[in-house]
Design a protein around this motif. Sequence first.
Motif, PDB file in Angstrom:
ATOM      1  N   GLU A 265       0.815  -1.227   0.000  1.00  0.00           N
ATOM      2  CA  GLU A 265       0.000   0.000   0.000  1.00  0.00           C
ATOM      3  C   GLU A 265       0.845   1.273   0.000  1.00  0.00           C
ATOM      4  N   HIS A 266       2.147   1.140   0.214  1.00  0.00           N
ATOM      5  CA  HIS A 266       3.013   2.320   0.357  1.00  0.00           C
ATOM      6  C   HIS A 266       3.072   3.092  -0.960  1.00  0.00           C
ATOM      7  N   PRO A 267       2.838   4.421  -0.913  1.00  0.00           N
ATOM      8  CA  PRO A 267       2.849   5.217  -2.154  1.00  0.00           C
ATOM      9  C   PRO A 267       4.203   5.225  -2.863  1.00  0.00           C
ATOM     10  N   LEU A 268       5.295   4.951  -2.132  1.00  0.00           N
ATOM     11  CA  LEU A 268       6.615   4.951  -2.763  1.00  0.00           C
ATOM     12  C   LEU A 268       6.840   3.750  -3.679  1.00  0.00           C
ATOM     13  N   PRO A 281       4.534  -5.969 -13.504  1.00  0.00           N
ATOM     14  CA  PRO A 281       4.321  -7.081 -12.562  1.00  0.00           C
ATOM     15  C   PRO A 281       4.190  -6.639 -11.113  1.00  0.00           C
ATOM     16  N   VAL A 282       4.946  -5.609 -10.717  1.00  0.00           N
ATOM     17  CA  VAL A 282       4.866  -5.145  -9.322  1.00  0.00           C
ATOM     18  C   VAL A 282       3.508  -4.534  -9.030  1.00  0.00           C
ATOM     19  N   MET A 283       3.000  -3.685  -9.926  1.00  0.00           N
ATOM     20  CA  MET A 283       1.724  -3.028  -9.669  1.00  0.00           C
ATOM     21  C   MET A 283       0.556  -4.025  -9.728  1.00  0.00           C
ATOM     22  N   GLU A 284       0.682  -5.046 -10.568  1.00  0.00           N
ATOM     23  CA  GLU A 284      -0.337  -6.107 -10.580  1.00  0.00           C
ATOM     24  C   GLU A 284      -0.321  -6.870  -9.266  1.00  0.00           C
ATOM     25  N   PHE A 285       0.892  -7.134  -8.771  1.00  0.00           N
ATOM     26  CA  PHE A 285       1.039  -7.797  -7.472  1.00  0.00           C
ATOM     27  C   PHE A 285       0.416  -6.948  -6.364  1.00  0.00           C
ATOM     28  N   VAL A 286       0.688  -5.641  -6.394  1.00  0.00           N
ATOM     29  CA  VAL A 286       0.173  -4.721  -5.383  1.00  0.00           C
ATOM     30  C   VAL A 286      -1.354  -4.755  -5.341  1.00  0.00           C
ATOM     31  N   GLU A 287      -1.989  -4.672  -6.503  1.00  0.00           N
ATOM     32  CA  GLU A 287      -3.453  -4.660  -6.554  1.00  0.00           C
ATOM     33  C   GLU A 287      -4.031  -5.974  -6.040  1.00  0.00           C
ATOM     34  N   ARG A 288      -3.370  -7.077  -6.400  1.00  0.00           N
ATOM     35  CA  ARG A 288      -3.861  -8.390  -5.952  1.00  0.00           C
ATOM     36  C   ARG A 288      -3.761  -8.530  -4.437  1.00  0.00           C
ATOM     37  N   ILE A 289      -2.645  -8.087  -3.860  1.00  0.00           N
ATOM     38  CA  ILE A 289      -2.460  -8.192  -2.411  1.00  0.00           C
ATOM     39  C   ILE A 289      -3.395  -7.245  -1.666  1.00  0.00           C
ATOM     40  N   LYS A 290      -3.629  -6.065  -2.206  1.00  0.00           N
ATOM     41  CA  LYS A 290      -4.545  -5.111  -1.557  1.00  0.00           C
ATOM     42  C   LYS A 290      -5.955  -5.682  -1.492  1.00  0.00           C
ATOM     43  N   ARG A 291      -6.369  -6.349  -2.577  1.00  0.00           N
ATOM     44  CA  ARG A 291      -7.700  -6.978  -2.566  1.00  0.00           C
ATOM     45  C   ARG A 291      -7.744  -8.105  -1.541  1.00  0.00           C
ATOM     46  N   PRO A 324      18.546  -5.525  -1.593  1.00  0.00           N
ATOM     47  CA  PRO A 324      17.433  -5.552  -2.546  1.00  0.00           C
ATOM     48  C   PRO A 324      16.114  -5.179  -1.864  1.00  0.00           C
ATOM     49  N   ILE A 325      15.309  -4.411  -2.566  1.00  0.00           N
ATOM     50  CA  ILE A 325      14.013  -3.959  -2.028  1.00  0.00           C
ATOM     51  C   ILE A 325      12.905  -4.838  -2.614  1.00  0.00           C
ATOM     52  N   TRP A 326      12.156  -5.465  -1.727  1.00  0.00           N
ATOM     53  CA  TRP A 326      11.049  -6.326  -2.110  1.00  0.00           C
ATOM     54  C   TRP A 326       9.731  -5.724  -1.626  1.00  0.00           C
ATOM     55  N   VAL A 327       8.697  -5.861  -2.429  1.00  0.00           N
ATOM     56  CA  VAL A 327       7.335  -5.535  -1.990  1.00  0.00           C
ATOM     57  C   VAL A 327       6.785  -6.816  -1.376  1.00  0.00           C
ATOM     58  N   ALA A 328       6.389  -6.758  -0.097  1.00  0.00           N
ATOM     59  CA  ALA A 328       6.002  -7.980   0.614  1.00  0.00           C
ATOM     60  C   ALA A 328       4.639  -7.851   1.271  1.00  0.00           C
ATOM     61  N   SER A 329       3.855  -8.906   1.167  1.00  0.00           N
ATOM     62  CA  SER A 329       2.470  -8.894   1.673  1.00  0.00           C
ATOM     63  C   SER A 329       2.399  -8.741   3.186  1.00  0.00           C
ATOM     64  N   PHE A 330       3.438  -9.209   3.907  1.00  0.00           N
ATOM     65  CA  PHE A 330       3.349  -9.231   5.368  1.00  0.00           C
ATOM     66  C   PHE A 330       3.690  -7.898   6.033  1.00  0.00           C
ATOM     67  N   GLU A 334       0.599   0.653   8.091  1.00  0.00           N
ATOM     68  CA  GLU A 334       0.240   1.590   9.154  1.00  0.00           C
ATOM     69  C   GLU A 334       1.197   1.546  10.340  1.00  0.00           C
ATOM     70  N   TYR A 335       2.127   0.593  10.367  1.00  0.00           N
ATOM     71  CA  TYR A 335       3.047   0.479  11.499  1.00  0.00           C
ATOM     72  C   TYR A 335       4.420   1.002  11.108  1.00  0.00           C
ATOM     73  N   GLY A 336       4.979   1.893  11.947  1.00  0.00           N
ATOM     74  CA  GLY A 336       6.265   2.481  11.636  1.00  0.00           C
ATOM     75  C   GLY A 336       6.173   3.274  10.345  1.00  0.00           C
ATOM     76  N   SER A 337       7.099   3.033   9.430  1.00  0.00           N
ATOM     77  CA  SER A 337       7.105   3.748   8.154  1.00  0.00           C
ATOM     78  C   SER A 337       6.544   2.916   7.013  1.00  0.00           C
ATOM     79  N   GLY A 338       6.181   1.658   7.312  1.00  0.00           N
ATOM     80  CA  GLY A 338       5.707   0.772   6.252  1.00  0.00           C
ATOM     81  C   GLY A 338       6.848   0.151   5.474  1.00  0.00           C
ATOM     82  N   VAL A 339       8.086   0.351   5.969  1.00  0.00           N
ATOM     83  CA  VAL A 339       9.287  -0.230   5.364  1.00  0.00           C
ATOM     84  C   VAL A 339      10.071  -0.932   6.470  1.00  0.00           C
ATOM     85  N   VAL A 340      10.612  -2.120   6.183  1.00  0.00           N
ATOM     86  CA  VAL A 340      11.340  -2.892   7.197  1.00  0.00           C
ATOM     87  C   VAL A 340      12.638  -3.423   6.596  1.00  0.00           C
TER      88      VAL A 340
END
Length: 523
Positions: A265-268, A281-291, A324-330, A334-340
């Motif tokens: 969900e992070h705008p960055l 592929p990343v934005m398709e993944f994002v939409e699928r995980i958000k749903r 490496p930066i990964w977009v991850a479902s877990f 809303e916690y911290g900065s949304g980046v770990v």
Amino acid sequence: MTDAEVDFNRIAQKWQKRWAESGVFKVKEDPKKKKFYVLEMFPYPSGTLHMGHVRNYSIGDCYARYKRMRGFNVLYPMGYDAFGLPAENAAIKNKMDPKKWTESNIATMKSQQKLLGLSYDWSREVITCYSEYYKWNQWIFLKMLEKGLAYKKKAGANWCPSCQTVLANEQVHEGKCWRCGSLVEQKELEQWFLKITAYADQLLNDLDKLGNWPERVKVMQKNWIGKSEGVTTTFKVKDMDIKFSVFDSVPQTFMAQTFTVIAPEHPLVKELVKGTEHEKPVMEFVERIKRKKATDKFDIEKDMEGIFAGRYLEYPLAGNRLMPIWVASFVVYEYGSGVVNCSAHDKRDFDFAKKYSIPLHPVMHPPDAKEAEKVRNLEYCYYKDPEGILDEPAKFKGRKWGEVREDIIRHLESTGYGKREVNYKLRDWLISRQRYWGTPIPVIYCKRCGVVPVTEKELPVMLPEPEKVKFTGEGNPLDSCSEFVNVKCPKCKTAARRETDTMDTFVDSSWYFLRYCSNREDK
């Protein structure tokens, strides 16, 4: 006492405990005089009473009568939590305005309650959809705005495309709107919030004063507030003018961090992949995980998925390491900065890295030599052991995980990359709703003056009569009433626009019990 009185008292105490735990209604007693008693209820006027109502109300009435006979002064009022989305939806469905629908339901329920012989003090009746009540919602809001506790910002929210309004998490069932069943979407909107996070520590500390609360409920509250102390570090994304601030609650193993994950969900995320081969592929993944996340069935542990964003985070704390930066479902946005930043010494990070073959670098081992070799060979995840021995950084080599925390925090602060911080899972309360049937937010927007609060002497800001509003089922009905929207700025007197969002119905029910004691007061 007679045997019958003793038996009734025992039954009453059992029900009092059950009521208190279930939240059906509140029971209060003066611990010194034992002469004042409160039983209060606050139903939503949904139509006619059902057997659940009759069951609870008759038990409550028996208890109120019993306490009166025992010499107590009993406050036993009745009120109606009358604003909300269900009434508006019913109005659209039945081609009937929400005011008439609500008043008709109240009249029906009230007549049934009187036929049952329930001994309420009707002189204290409270109905939240009347201006003599919601004026005080607006007054409370203005006081909070004055103190910086009410504010507006852009934020993601649960959005029902059919009801055209924001929904609380509790109003989303298995990814669908609780009223109409439409699939809920995530949408970025300018929203009003109440800053309940300002009271996080007070909420935590005061749990100790609740001696009669069940321990499981107190633990649930503590977890909901979720206080966590640690370090926030800030680093640059390679080849981009973007920096990530990352909160770490376990800084002792910072040298083990080898990859970074960011919430879908992070705008960055969009900025990271824009114009690259990874964008689609990343934005398709994002939409699928958000749903998927919008459903109650989403399980952070079982539904662990990720996708490489094609970018790297510079990590100077470990030489020239690029993570490496990964977009991850877990990741929880809303916690911290949304980046770990992730390492070999966190079970979830470890499992994720194993799943996607991401390199790991353990820097802590058990005292036992054989077990230490297993950890170094990544045979299992070794984490949060007070007896664990650090290998890195060299400055702290040989020291135990359990006693080095403060020194590590000071070390990270000295590098210029780290800052000691406290984080909470608790989020501020989003109170904006894009609907008619709620308390108008007493704010005006002026091109010259910006956001201007309505003055107290102008309260209440009245809802326009239903016949002046178009209920189409699309958009915010208040936007259709030019008489309500177009106003003069309270400061410069030029043309301005009134806020058309109304308040979440939970604002009405957050203080109603106080109004039972003051429903005839107008100051």
